[in-house]
Design an enzyme around this catalytic site. Structure first.
Site, PDB file in Angstrom:
ATOM      1  N   TRP A   1      33.270  39.877  42.236  1.00 26.54           N
ATOM      2  CA  TRP A   1      33.224  39.844  43.706  1.00 26.54           C
ATOM      3  C   TRP A   1      32.663  38.528  44.209  1.00 26.54           C
ATOM      4  O   TRP A   1      33.171  37.953  45.175  1.00 26.54           O
ATOM      5  CB  TRP A   1      32.447  41.039  44.256  1.00 26.54           C
ATOM      6  CG  TRP A   1      33.050  42.343  43.831  1.00 26.54           C
ATOM      7  CD1 TRP A   1      32.462  43.307  43.071  1.00 26.54           C
ATOM      8  CD2 TRP A   1      34.388  42.807  44.098  1.00 26.54           C
ATOM      9  NE1 TRP A   1      33.341  44.346  42.870  1.00 26.54           N
ATOM     10  CE2 TRP A   1      34.519  44.064  43.484  1.00 26.54           C
ATOM     11  CE3 TRP A   1      35.469  42.284  44.797  1.00 26.54           C
ATOM     12  CZ2 TRP A   1      35.693  44.816  43.538  1.00 26.54           C
ATOM     13  CZ3 TRP A   1      36.650  43.015  44.860  1.00 26.54           C
ATOM     14  CH2 TRP A   1      36.748  44.275  44.232  1.00 26.54           C
TER      15      TRP A   1
ATOM     16  N   ASP B   1      26.539  40.299  50.144  1.00 29.76           N
ATOM     17  CA  ASP B   1      27.528  41.366  49.975  1.00 29.76           C
ATOM     18  C   ASP B   1      26.798  42.549  49.347  1.00 29.76           C
ATOM     19  O   ASP B   1      26.442  42.516  48.185  1.00 29.76           O
ATOM     20  CB  ASP B   1      28.666  40.867  49.066  1.00 29.76           C
ATOM     21  CG  ASP B   1      29.681  41.952  48.747  1.00 29.76           C
ATOM     22  OD1 ASP B   1      29.530  43.098  49.220  1.00 29.76           O
ATOM     23  OD2 ASP B   1      30.643  41.641  48.006  1.00 29.76           O
TER      24      ASP B   1
ATOM     25  N   LYS C   1      31.951  52.595  49.378  1.00 27.72           N
ATOM     26  CA  LYS C   1      31.088  52.729  48.204  1.00 27.72           C
ATOM     27  C   LYS C   1      29.901  53.658  48.471  1.00 27.72           C
ATOM     28  O   LYS C   1      29.503  54.397  47.608  1.00 27.72           O
ATOM     29  CB  LYS C   1      30.583  51.363  47.742  1.00 27.72           C
ATOM     30  CG  LYS C   1      31.685  50.353  47.446  1.00 27.72           C
ATOM     31  CD  LYS C   1      32.159  50.406  46.022  1.00 27.72           C
ATOM     32  CE  LYS C   1      33.469  49.674  45.768  1.00 27.72           C
ATOM     33  NZ  LYS C   1      33.507  48.279  46.190  1.00 27.72           N
TER      34      LYS C   1
HETATM   35  C1  LIG Z   1      34.358  46.985  46.114  1.00 27.84           C
HETATM   36  C2  LIG Z   1      33.656  45.729  46.399  1.00 27.84           C
HETATM   37  C3  LIG Z   1      34.250  44.703  47.149  1.00 27.84           C
HETATM   38  C4  LIG Z   1      35.675  44.789  47.674  1.00 27.84           C
HETATM   39  O1  LIG Z   1      35.745  45.680  48.693  1.00 27.84           O
HETATM   40  P1  LIG Z   1      37.086  45.909  49.542  1.00 27.84           P
HETATM   41  O2  LIG Z   1      36.576  46.755  50.656  1.00 27.84           O
HETATM   42  O3  LIG Z   1      38.057  46.588  48.635  1.00 27.84           O
HETATM   43  O4  LIG Z   1      37.573  44.589  50.004  1.00 27.84           O
HETATM   44  C5  LIG Z   1      33.515  43.571  47.400  1.00 27.84           C
HETATM   45  N1  LIG Z   1      32.264  43.435  46.943  1.00 27.84           N
HETATM   46  C6  LIG Z   1      31.657  44.394  46.208  1.00 27.84           C
HETATM   47  C7  LIG Z   1      30.265  44.185  45.710  1.00 27.84           C
HETATM   48  C8  LIG Z   1      32.350  45.570  45.915  1.00 27.84           C
HETATM   49  O5  LIG Z   1      31.755  46.531  45.182  1.00 27.84           O
END
Ligand SMILES: *Cc1c(COP(=O)(O)O)cnc(C)c1O
Length: 354
Positions: free
Chosen positions: A100, A167, A191
Site C-alpha cells: 500500500w 493511511d 476494513k
Molecule cells: C485495503 C487497503 C488499501 C486499499 O483500499 P481500497 O479502498 O481498496 O482502495 C489501502 N491501504 C491499506 C492499508 C489497505 O489495507
C-alpha cells in the site's frame, strides 16, 4: 451458524449493525421508504452523514481541534493521489512498509519529488523500519500505520515538524493513539467500519490551501469541506452502515475498550503461533499487527489437512494475500474473541493428529 470471519477486507461487521442495516434497506426510520431510495439531501440522510462525521471525530478525540471528517469515494487508493494533489508542492517523504505504501509512492510521484526515507522491502516487508530521518524541508511525511498484507503495524510514529499523513485503512478505531499528531488520516471503510464505497478522511483544515496547482473539484478537499461532505451524491449505504458501526463502538466504550479486546484476541493467537511447533509467525515480533496476523505452516505437507480442519470449523477467510501466500487471520474490531479461540482450537487439533 454465522462463520468465524477472518477476511481481510471487506470484512466482518457487528451482527447488530448488519441487522439494522438490513432493516433500513427495506424501511428506513419507519418512513416507509428504503434508505437507498431517498434523496441524499433529505433531512433523514443529512442527519446520518452528520452523525457519522461527528462520531468519527469524537471517537478519535479530535472534536474542536480544527479537524473535519469527510466521507469520500474512490477507496483508500484514491487518497494515494488526492493527498499529493492537495498537499504536495515540491517534495514529500514516504516510509515504505509494503504494497500500500508503494502504491501511494507511485501515485504521489506524479506530483513532485519523493524521498523514500526507509523501506522494509529487503526482507519482504516483514518488519517496520526504525531509526530513519525525516528531512525538514518537505511538504509532508506519509506512512501506513498497519500493513494489512504482511501483518506489520507501526507502534510509534516519527516526530516531525512537517504535516503527518497516515493511511490507517486497516487499523483505524482499533487502538488508542494521539490522533492530534496527524494532519490527515484516511481509511477505506471496508476494513474496520462498514461496506466498501466510502473512505473516511480526517483532515486538519490548516494544512490545506498551500499548493499552487489548480485542483479538480472531485479531488479538492476544501470543496468537500465547504459542501459538508456532499459535493455530489455520497455513497449513502456505506456512510449509513459506517455510522451504525461507529455508534456500536461508542456504546461499547470507544477505542479505549476495543483496544483491550483487540489485544486479548491477538495475544491469544500469537501465543499459539509461538507455542505450536507446526506454525511460524511471518513478521518481526515487535512489529506484529494486532489486526492482521500472518503465519505459515512449518511443514507444507500439512496444508491440506489444516485447510480441511479450519473450513470444517466454520472458519472463513484465512488464506494469505495472493501476493504472499501462507495464512492471515484478520481480527478487526467486530471479530469476537470466541472466533479466535475457534482458530486456536483448530491449530491445536492439527498438532494432535499430525
Ligand atoms: C485495503 C487497503 C488499501 C486499499 O483500499 P481500497 O479502498 O481498496 O482502495 C489501502 N491501504 C491499506 C492499508 C489497505 O489495507
Amino acid at each position: 451458524m454465522k462463520k468465524h470471519n477472518f477476511s481481510a477486507g471487506p470484512c466482518i461487521l457487528p451482527e447488530s449493525v448488519l441487522q439494522k442495516a438490513s432493516e433500513a434497506v427495506i424501511n428506513f426510520n419507519n418512513d416507509n421508504l428504503s434508505l437507498i431510495e431517498i434523496s441524499h439531501r433529505s433531512q433523514s440522510f443529512v442527519n446520518v452523514i452528520e452523525k457519522a462525521r461527528s462520531l468519527a471525530l469524537e471517537l478519535l478525540g479530535l472534536e474542536n481541534k480544527g479537524y473535519k471528517a469527510l466521507f469520500l469515494q474512490g477507496g483508500a487508493s484514491m487518497q494515494f493521489l488526492m493527498t499529493a494533489y492537495n498537499l504536495l508542492n515540491k517534495k514529500a517523504a514516504y516510509l515504505n512498509t509494503g504494497t500500500w505504501s508503494s502504491k501511494a509512492i507511485k501515485e504521489a510521484k506524479l506530483f513532485g519529488d519523493l524521498i523514500e526515507v526507509a523501506s522494509s522491502k529487503d526482507k519482504g516487508f516483514n518488519y517496520i523500519p526504525k531509526n530513519y530521518e525525516v528531512p525538514g524541508d518537505i511538504d509532508y511525511f506519509h506512512c501506513t500505520s498497519n500493513n494489512t498484507i504482511y501483518g506489520t503495524q507501526m507502534k510509534s510514529f516519527p516526530e516531525t515538524s512537517a504535516p503527518l499523513i497516515c493511511d490507517m485503512s486497516s487499523d483505524i478505531f482499533s487502538r488508542q493513539l494521539d490522533f492530534s499528531k496527524f494532519d490527515l488520516i484516511y481509511a477505506g471503510a471496508q476494513k474496520n467500519m462498514g461496506p466498501a464505497g466510502a473512505t473516511l478522511v480526517v483532515v486538519k483544515e490548516d494544512v490545506l490551501g498551500k499548493v499552487t496547482r489548480q485542483i479538480p473539484s472531485m479531488l479538492n478537499y476544501q470543496l468537500y469541506i465547504e459542501k459538508e461532505s456532499m459535493f455530489n451524491t455520497p455513497p449513502v449505504f456505506s456512510v449509513y452502515v459506517s455510522m451504525l458501526t461507529l455508534e456500536w463502538l461508542k456504546d461499547l466504550g470507544g477505542i479505549e475498550f476495543i483496544e483491550k479486546v483487540n489485544k486479548q484476541k491477538s495475544a491469544l493467537l500469537y501465543n499459539e503461533i509461538d507455542r505450536n511447533p507446526l506454525f511460524n509467525g511471518v513478521v518481526n515480533k515487535e512489529d506484529r499487527s494486532h489486526m492482521n496476523a500472518t503465519f505459515t505452516l512449518a511443514n507444507e505437507n500439512l496444508k491440506e489437512k489444516f485447510d480441511t480442519l479450519w473450513k470444517e470449523a466454520n472458519i472463513n477467510g484465512l488464506h494469505g494475500h495472493r501476493s504472499v501466500g501462507g495464512y492471515r487471520a484478520s481480527m478487526y474490531n467486530a471479530l469476537p474473541l470466541y472466533s479466535v479461540q475457534a482458530l486456536v482450537d483448530v491449530m491445536q487439533e492439527l498438532e494432535r493428529i499430525a
